[in-house]
Design an enzyme around this catalytic site. Structure first.
Site, PDB file in Angstrom:
ATOM      1  CE1 TYR A 124      -2.987  -3.053   0.455  1.00 54.56           C
ATOM      2  CE2 TYR A 124      -3.618  -2.234   2.620  1.00 54.56           C
ATOM      3  CZ  TYR A 124      -3.748  -3.152   1.607  1.00 54.56           C
ATOM      4  OH  TYR A 124      -4.659  -4.173   1.747  1.00 54.56           O
ATOM      5  CE  LYS A 163      -3.559  -6.851   4.314  1.00 51.93           C
ATOM      6  NZ  LYS A 163      -3.522  -5.392   4.557  1.00 51.93           N
TER       7      LYS A 163
END
Length: 294
Positions: A49, A74
Site C-alpha cells: 500500500y 502484510k
C-alpha cells in the site's frame, strides 16, 4: 470496542480501518488520525500500500497507548523466502516506527510461501509480531500450503461481502478456529449491492444506512471487517453498528444474496505468475522508510 479471540489467544478488534488505495501524501496520516480519534483501535496496512510510514506516524502521534491499537501489515510476495522475509519484516517495523506489529500476513499466496511463513513464525517468537496469518487463500490454496506450516494461521483475509460469502472457505477455517477478515466488506462501492431491496428495507427499519446494515451482518457472522474511507462522516458511521442487532431471520435473508463469486479469483490461471513477475517494491519502500524517519 468488541473483540474476537484468535486461535493464539490474542484479542483482535472486530472492526478496523482499512488503508488500501489511500495515498502516502498526507492523506493516510489524516485518515488514520481521524479514525483513531473517532474510536477505531484496529488499523490495516501493507507493504504494497506504500503507506506504512504514515500509518505508523498517526499511531505514534495519537497519544493512545500502543497496546490499545491493533496494527496489521502484510508481506509482499517479492520478499518471500525465509531470508528475504526476515529483512522485509524488519523494514516494515522501521517504516512503521513500531517495536512490533499485532498481525502480519502473507499478502499473496504464491511463490515461496513456506519460507516466508517460517520467517514470520521466527519473528513472532522474537516478539516482533503478535499474530500471523494469510490473505487471499482459497480452499485450494489453503490445502496447498497450510499443511506445510508448523503453526496454523490465526486469520485469512479475503474478499467478503453479501454477494460473496465464502461458504466453502469458512467451513475449512471453522475447523481450526481461524478467523476470516473481509477486504471489500462493502463490495468496493458496488451500486447493485447498495440497491438491494433487502438491505434498503433493513436500513429503513433500523434507521441506518445500507453500509451499516452490511457491516452489522458481517459482524454478526463473526467476520472481522475494516471498511475504508477518507471522509470523516463515513469513517464515523462505519463504526456506528453496535447499537442494533439483526434478527436471525434477517441474517438469513441477507445470506440469500450470496452469488458465490467475487471480483478477484486467486485460483484463476496466470494470477500467481503475473504477481510473481511484477515490479519489486524495494526502492519505493526504502524511500517511504526514509520519509517516515525524518
Amino acid at each position: 470496542m468488541q473483540t474476537f479471540t484468535l486461535n493464539d489467544g490474542n484479542k483482535i478488534p472486530a472492526i478496523g480501518f482499512g488503508t488500501f488505495q489511500i495515498p502516502s501524501d498526507g492523506s493516510t496520516y489524516k485518515a488514520v488520525s481521524a479514525a483513531l480519534k473517532l474510536g477505531y483501535r484496529h488499523i490495516d496496512t501493507a507493504v504494497a500500500y506504500f503507506n506504512e510510514g504514515e500509518v505508523g506516524q498517526a499511531v505514534r502521534d495519537s497519544g493512545i497507548p500502543r497496546d490499545e491499537i491493533w496494527v496489521t501489515s502484510k508481506l509482499w510476495l517479492q520478499d518471500y523466502g525465509e531470508e528475504p522475509a526476515k529483512k522485509a519484516i524488519d523494514l516494515s517495523l522501521k517504516k512503521l516506527g513500531l517495536d512490533y506489529v499485532d498481525l502480519y500476513l502473507i499478502h499473496q499466496p504464491y511463490g515461496d510461501v513456506p519460507g516466508a511463513w517460517r520467517a514470520m513464525e521466527a519473528a513472532k517468537q522474537a516478539g516482533k509480531i503478535k499474530s500471523i496469518g494469510v490473505s487471499n487463500m482459497t480452499p485450494k490454496i489453503w490445502q496447498q500450503f497450510v499443511p506445510q506450516f508448523d503453526t496454523l494461521p490465526s486469520v485469512n483475509q479475503v474478499e467478503f461481502n453479501p454477494y460473496f460469502q465464502q461458504t466453502a472457505l469458512r467451513q475449512i477455517l471453522a475447523k481450526n478456529d481461524v478467523k476470516l477478515e473481509a477486504w471489500a466488506p462493502l463490495g468496493q462501492g458496488n451500486q447493485d449491492l447498495f440497491k438491494e431491496p433487502i438491505l434498503n428495507g433493513l436500513a429503513e427499519k433500523y434507521n441506518k444506512n445500507v453500509g451499516q446494515i452490511i457491516l452489522r451482518f458481517e459482524n454478526q457472522e463473526g467476520i472481522i471487517v475494516f471498511p475504508k474511507s477518507v471522509h470523516e462522516a463515513r469513517i464515523k458511521s462505519n463504526l456506528d453498528i453496535f447499537d442494533f442487532e439483526l434478527t436471525a431471520d434477517e441474517v438469513a435473508q441477507i445470506r440469500t444474496l450470496d452469488t458465490g463469486k467475487g471480483m478477484h479469483d486467486p485460483d484463476a490461471p496466470g494470477v500467481g505468475d503475473m504477481l510473481l513477475s511484477g515490479v519489486r517494491f524495494d526502492n519505493v519502500a526504502q524511500k517511504d522508510s526514509q520519509k517516515s524517519n525524518r
